[in-house]
Design a protein around this motif. Structure first.
Motif, PDB file in Angstrom:
ATOM      1  N   GLY A 119       0.790  -1.235   0.000  1.00  0.00           N
ATOM      2  CA  GLY A 119       0.000   0.000   0.000  1.00  0.00           C
ATOM      3  C   GLY A 119       0.813   1.270   0.000  1.00  0.00           C
ATOM      4  N   ILE A 120       2.147   1.179   0.052  1.00  0.00           N
ATOM      5  CA  ILE A 120       2.983   2.376   0.101  1.00  0.00           C
ATOM      6  C   ILE A 120       2.861   3.187  -1.176  1.00  0.00           C
ATOM      7  CG2 ILE A 120       5.379   3.188   0.129  1.00  0.00           C
ATOM      8  CD1 ILE A 120       6.011   1.095   2.200  1.00  0.00           C
ATOM      9  N   VAL A 121       2.936   2.511  -2.323  1.00  0.00           N
ATOM     10  CA  VAL A 121       2.857   3.222  -3.602  1.00  0.00           C
ATOM     11  C   VAL A 121       1.512   3.940  -3.721  1.00  0.00           C
ATOM     12  CG1 VAL A 121       2.945   3.006  -6.100  1.00  0.00           C
ATOM     13  CG2 VAL A 121       4.368   1.534  -4.695  1.00  0.00           C
ATOM     14  N   GLN A 122       0.436   3.241  -3.406  1.00  0.00           N
ATOM     15  CA  GLN A 122      -0.895   3.831  -3.520  1.00  0.00           C
ATOM     16  C   GLN A 122      -1.048   5.036  -2.596  1.00  0.00           C
ATOM     17  OE1 GLN A 122      -0.125   0.680  -3.118  1.00  0.00           O
ATOM     18  NE2 GLN A 122      -1.288  -0.655  -4.499  1.00  0.00           N
ATOM     19  N   ALA A 123      -0.473   4.924  -1.385  1.00  0.00           N
ATOM     20  CA  ALA A 123      -0.567   6.045  -0.443  1.00  0.00           C
ATOM     21  C   ALA A 123       0.228   7.251  -0.950  1.00  0.00           C
ATOM     22  CB  ALA A 123      -0.063   5.613   0.935  1.00  0.00           C
ATOM     23  N   PHE A 124       1.410   7.008  -1.501  1.00  0.00           N
ATOM     24  CA  PHE A 124       2.185   8.109  -2.084  1.00  0.00           C
ATOM     25  C   PHE A 124       1.421   8.739  -3.245  1.00  0.00           C
ATOM     26  CE2 PHE A 124       6.336   6.871  -0.104  1.00  0.00           C
ATOM     27  CZ  PHE A 124       6.737   8.142   0.266  1.00  0.00           C
ATOM     28  N   GLN A 125       0.785   7.926  -4.061  1.00  0.00           N
ATOM     29  CA  GLN A 125       0.016   8.461  -5.187  1.00  0.00           C
ATOM     30  C   GLN A 125      -1.128   9.343  -4.697  1.00  0.00           C
ATOM     31  OE1 GLN A 125      -1.002   4.783  -7.163  1.00  0.00           O
ATOM     32  NE2 GLN A 125       0.780   4.856  -8.525  1.00  0.00           N
ATOM     33  N   ARG A 126      -1.830   8.896  -3.640  1.00  0.00           N
ATOM     34  CA  ARG A 126      -2.908   9.713  -3.083  1.00  0.00           C
ATOM     35  C   ARG A 126      -2.370  11.018  -2.514  1.00  0.00           C
ATOM     36  NH1 ARG A 126      -4.614   4.852  -1.024  1.00  0.00           N
ATOM     37  NH2 ARG A 126      -4.012   5.418   1.077  1.00  0.00           N
ATOM     38  N   MET A 127      -1.216  10.932  -1.829  1.00  0.00           N
ATOM     39  CA  MET A 127      -0.609  12.141  -1.285  1.00  0.00           C
ATOM     40  C   MET A 127      -0.283  13.125  -2.400  1.00  0.00           C
ATOM     41  SD  MET A 127       3.158  12.718   0.341  1.00  0.00           S
ATOM     42  CE  MET A 127       3.750  12.855  -1.366  1.00  0.00           C
ATOM     43  N   ASP A 128       0.345  12.623  -3.478  1.00  0.00           N
ATOM     44  CA  ASP A 128       0.745  13.485  -4.589  1.00  0.00           C
ATOM     45  C   ASP A 128      -0.473  14.118  -5.263  1.00  0.00           C
ATOM     46  OD1 ASP A 128       2.696  14.584  -6.460  1.00  0.00           O
ATOM     47  OD2 ASP A 128       1.879  13.155  -7.911  1.00  0.00           O
TER      48      ASP A 128
END
Length: 275
Positions: A119-128
């Protein structure tokens, strides 16, 4: 008995963060700096490319699919190593909790492998994506993404370290927390804990404050309330029984302490969770 992950989550249970900046970047060939020691935390997720980072005296060369966490106050350097520079998600944030003890005392790695399921990639994408919004909920959504990134990092770090022997200090801490959890119905004194651990009281106070971020008595109080919340939602025990099982002198003291901490009474908390 609590495991290492439980202890880590206790340490950061009151975490508050403030995002300074972040985004998705393709690093320039000039990307690099030596002997930084910023007062903010850094997190990177490497999407592509190659580079070099020295964290204290440890040289690492994170590759695509790896996550990097550099706590505030930790000296580090970084640079490109070729024309194939990093493409990465990143963020810088401050917090009310010092993360460096997690790496020093709990043995967390600065670099971890990740997978899509983390879920790290998805969370970074949401943050961005959220950084570019102007909605009133911007701050909450950004913070939510960062909290998820931190949680995923801890889960992955502990999972990767499961086969290793926990540091001696963590094993000692587990003995303390196990004793506390087994005696929450008693009037626990710091002198008792010190005697069990063969520590003097001053050292025990410093030991627990360093590893958990709060004092021994604050930790005991927190565990009393944690157990009370669990009993309120998983049993039909009376408030008097729950007060006794969690070490409060009477229902009045229990209800007053619970409402001060939770904002609602024990009875309202039970009703809200069951309805």
């Amino acid at each position: 008995m609590e495991n290492r992950k439980d202890l880590i989550y206790h340490y950061i249970s009151d975490l508050q963060i403030h995002l300074l900046n972040g985004g998705f970047t393709h690093c320039k060939p000039s990307w690099g700096y030596e002997n930084l020691k910023p007062e903010y935390n850094k997190m990177y997720y490497i999407c592509d490319g190659e580079g070099w980072i020295r964290i204290q005296d440890q040289d690492v060369f994170p590759v695509p699919g790896q996550f990097v966490f550099i706590p505030a106050g930790i000296q580090h350097s970084f640079s490109t190593v070729s024309s194939n520079t990093y493409t990465k998600y990143w963020c810088h944030f401050t917090s009310n909790v010092m993360f460096s003890p997690l790496f020093h005392y709990y043995g967390l790695p600065y670099v971890v492998d990740t997978s899509e399921s983390d879920g790290i990639v998805q969370a970074f994408q949401r943050m961005d994506q959220t950084l570019h919004w102007t909605a009133p909920a911007l701050s909450l959504r950004v913070k939510s993404a960062i909290y998820e990134i931190i949680s995923c990092f801890i889960d992955r770090s502990v999972r990767n370290e499961m086969e290793t022997v926990a540091p001696a200090s963590v094993l000692k801490l587990q003995r303390v927390t196990e004793y506390i959890d087994l005696h929450l119905d008693k009037d626990i004194k710091i002198e008792q804990l010190a005697e069990i651990m063969h520590f003097n009281t001053n050292y025990l106070y410093h030991f627990i404050k360093t590893h958990l971020g709060i004092t021994p008595m604050q930790y005991i109080y927190k565990r009393r309330l944690d157990k009370a919340k669990d009993l309120l939602t998983s049993t039909d025990d009376t408030l008097a029984d729950i007060a006794a099982m969690t070490g409060f002198s009477d229902v009045y003291h229990f209800s007053k302490s619970f409402k001060k901490n939770m904002g609602i009474s024990p009875r309202a908390y039970r009703n809200a969770r069951w309805n």
